[in-house]
Scaffold this motif. Structure first.
Motif, PDB file in Angstrom:
ATOM      1  N   ILE A 181       6.377  -4.650 -12.007  1.00 14.74           N
ATOM      2  CA  ILE A 181       5.704  -3.386 -11.688  1.00 14.74           C
ATOM      3  C   ILE A 181       5.134  -3.349 -10.265  1.00 14.74           C
ATOM      4  O   ILE A 181       4.577  -2.321  -9.866  1.00 14.74           O
ATOM      5  CB  ILE A 181       4.572  -3.093 -12.695  1.00 14.74           C
ATOM      6  N   GLY A 182       5.286  -4.422  -9.513  1.00  9.57           N
ATOM      7  CA  GLY A 182       4.708  -4.454  -8.165  1.00  9.57           C
ATOM      8  C   GLY A 182       5.616  -3.862  -7.111  1.00  9.57           C
ATOM      9  O   GLY A 182       5.796  -4.455  -6.037  1.00  9.57           O
ATOM     10  N   HIS A 183       6.177  -2.698  -7.394  1.00 11.78           N
ATOM     11  CA  HIS A 183       7.117  -2.052  -6.470  1.00 11.78           C
ATOM     12  C   HIS A 183       6.432  -0.901  -5.734  1.00 11.78           C
ATOM     13  O   HIS A 183       5.379  -0.405  -6.156  1.00 11.78           O
ATOM     14  CB  HIS A 183       8.327  -1.530  -7.235  1.00 11.78           C
ATOM     15  N   TYR A 188       5.533   3.051  -9.443  1.00  6.59           N
ATOM     16  CA  TYR A 188       4.721   1.843  -9.465  1.00  6.59           C
ATOM     17  C   TYR A 188       3.832   1.630  -8.240  1.00  6.59           C
ATOM     18  O   TYR A 188       3.070   0.670  -8.215  1.00  6.59           O
ATOM     19  CB  TYR A 188       5.633   0.625  -9.633  1.00  6.59           C
ATOM     20  N   ARG A 189       3.905   2.520  -7.259  1.00  3.31           N
ATOM     21  CA  ARG A 189       3.125   2.303  -6.036  1.00  3.31           C
ATOM     22  C   ARG A 189       1.639   2.142  -6.353  1.00  3.31           C
ATOM     23  O   ARG A 189       0.962   1.259  -5.794  1.00  3.31           O
ATOM     24  CB  ARG A 189       3.327   3.455  -5.061  1.00  3.31           C
ATOM     25  N   ALA A 196       0.611  -6.594  -7.387  1.00  2.00           N
ATOM     26  CA  ALA A 196       1.227  -7.007  -6.121  1.00  2.00           C
ATOM     27  C   ALA A 196       0.213  -7.698  -5.214  1.00  2.00           C
ATOM     28  O   ALA A 196       0.519  -8.740  -4.600  1.00  2.00           O
ATOM     29  CB  ALA A 196       1.825  -5.797  -5.416  1.00  2.00           C
ATOM     30  N   LYS A 197      -1.002  -7.163  -5.137  1.00  2.00           N
ATOM     31  CA  LYS A 197      -2.019  -7.752  -4.272  1.00  2.00           C
ATOM     32  C   LYS A 197      -2.457  -9.125  -4.775  1.00  2.00           C
ATOM     33  O   LYS A 197      -2.623 -10.069  -3.976  1.00  2.00           O
ATOM     34  CB  LYS A 197      -3.231  -6.815  -4.173  1.00  2.00           C
ATOM     35  N   LEU A 198      -2.650  -9.240  -6.097  1.00  2.00           N
ATOM     36  CA  LEU A 198      -3.072 -10.541  -6.632  1.00  2.00           C
ATOM     37  C   LEU A 198      -1.961 -11.573  -6.487  1.00  2.00           C
ATOM     38  O   LEU A 198      -2.232 -12.746  -6.189  1.00  2.00           O
ATOM     39  CB  LEU A 198      -3.477 -10.397  -8.103  1.00  2.00           C
TER      40      LEU A 198
END
Length: 215
Positions: A181-183, A188-189, A196-198
Motif C-alpha cells: 500500500i506504500g504507493h 494509496y498516496r 511508506a514513511k516508517l
C-alpha cells in the motif's frame, strides 16, 4: 545465547530456506500479513481522511503482530534452548536462499536460451525484458539481487539482532505493508503514507550497511 540467535538463524536459512512443503501446507507468515493488510485496505481505504485511516491500519497491523510474536518469544525464552526455536522461526523472514534460487533460475534459463532467460528474469524484475540481450538479462538479475539484499537479508537481520523475533517480524510487517500500500498512486498516496514513511525509517541504517557490504 542472544548473541548466537541471529548468526544461527542466518546459517539455518542459508542452508535450508523456507521448506516448500511447509509453504504448501501453511503458506508463509508474510502471506498471512498480506491477508491482514488486504483486509485493512478494503475496510479502511475509503472516504475522507485516508491518511489517518492509513495510520490506524498500520497501528492495527503492528499491534496484532507484536502481540503474537512477543507472546511466542516470551514462551520460547522461558524453556531450555528455546532460543534455538526462536532462531528457526526467524528464518522465515530472511531471504538468502530464495534470492539465490531466483538468480540461479535465471542463470539456468539463460543456459537454455535467451528467451527462457527473459521469461525467468521477468519473475524478479519490474522492467520489460523483451529488449534485453543476454548481458542485459544478467545485469537485471544481479541488480535485483543487490536491491533485494537490503530488505530481504540485511535489514531483517539488523532488526533480529536488535529486537529478537519480535524485531524481525515487526520489520517485515512494515516492509510488507509498504510493498502493498506504500504507493504514490491515487488510491494509496494518502492511505499508504504512514507505511511508506516508517519503512523508509526502518531501512535507513540497513540500506547504508548493505551499500557498504556490496562495495
Amino acid at each position: 545465547m542472544d548473541a548466537l540467535l541471529a548468526p544461527l538463524a542466518l546459517l539455518i536459512e542459508r542452508l535450508f530456506g523456507y521448506p516448500r512443503r511447509l509453504y504448501g501446507v501453511l503458506r508463509h507468515p508474510v502471506v498471512w500479513m498480506g491477508a491482514l493488510i488486504g483486509w485493512l485496505d478494503r475496510r479502511l481505504n475509503t472516504g475522507e481522511g485516508r491518511r489517518g485511516r492509513g495510520v490506524a491500519a498500520l497501528v492495527a497491523l503492528l499491534i496484532v503482530t507484536a502481540l503474537i510474536t512477543v507472546a511466542i518469544a516470551y514462551a520460547l525464552r522461558s524453556i531450555p534452548f528455546g532460543w534455538i526455536a526462536e532462531a528457526i522461526l526467524a528464518t522465515a523472514f530472511l531471504a538468502q536462499k530464495e534470492l539465490g534460487r531466483a538468480v540461479r533460475a535465471v542463470v539456468d534459463a539463460l543456459d537454455r536460451s535467451l528467451e527462457a532467460g527473459r521469461r525467468q528474469v521477468s519473475q524478479i524484475v519490474g522492467r520489460d525484458p523483451e529488449q534485453l540481450d543476454k548481458a542485459g538479462v544478467s545485469r537485471a538479475a544481479i541488480e535485483s539481487l543487490a536491491e533485494s539484499a537490503s530488505d530481504g537479508v540485511v535489514a531483517p537481520l539488523f532488526w533480529l539482532i536488535l529486537g529478537g523475533l519480535p524485531g524481525i517480524v515487526l520489520y517485515k510487517a512494515v516492509n510488507t505493508a509498504d510493498s502493498m500500500i506504500g504507493h504514490k498512486d491515487a488510491r494509496y498516496r494518502e492511505f499508504g503514507w504512514a507505511s511508506a514513511k516508517l519503512d523508509d525509517l526502518l531501512n535507513w541504517i540497513p540500506a547504508r550497511l548493505t551499500a557498504l557490504l556490496l562495495c
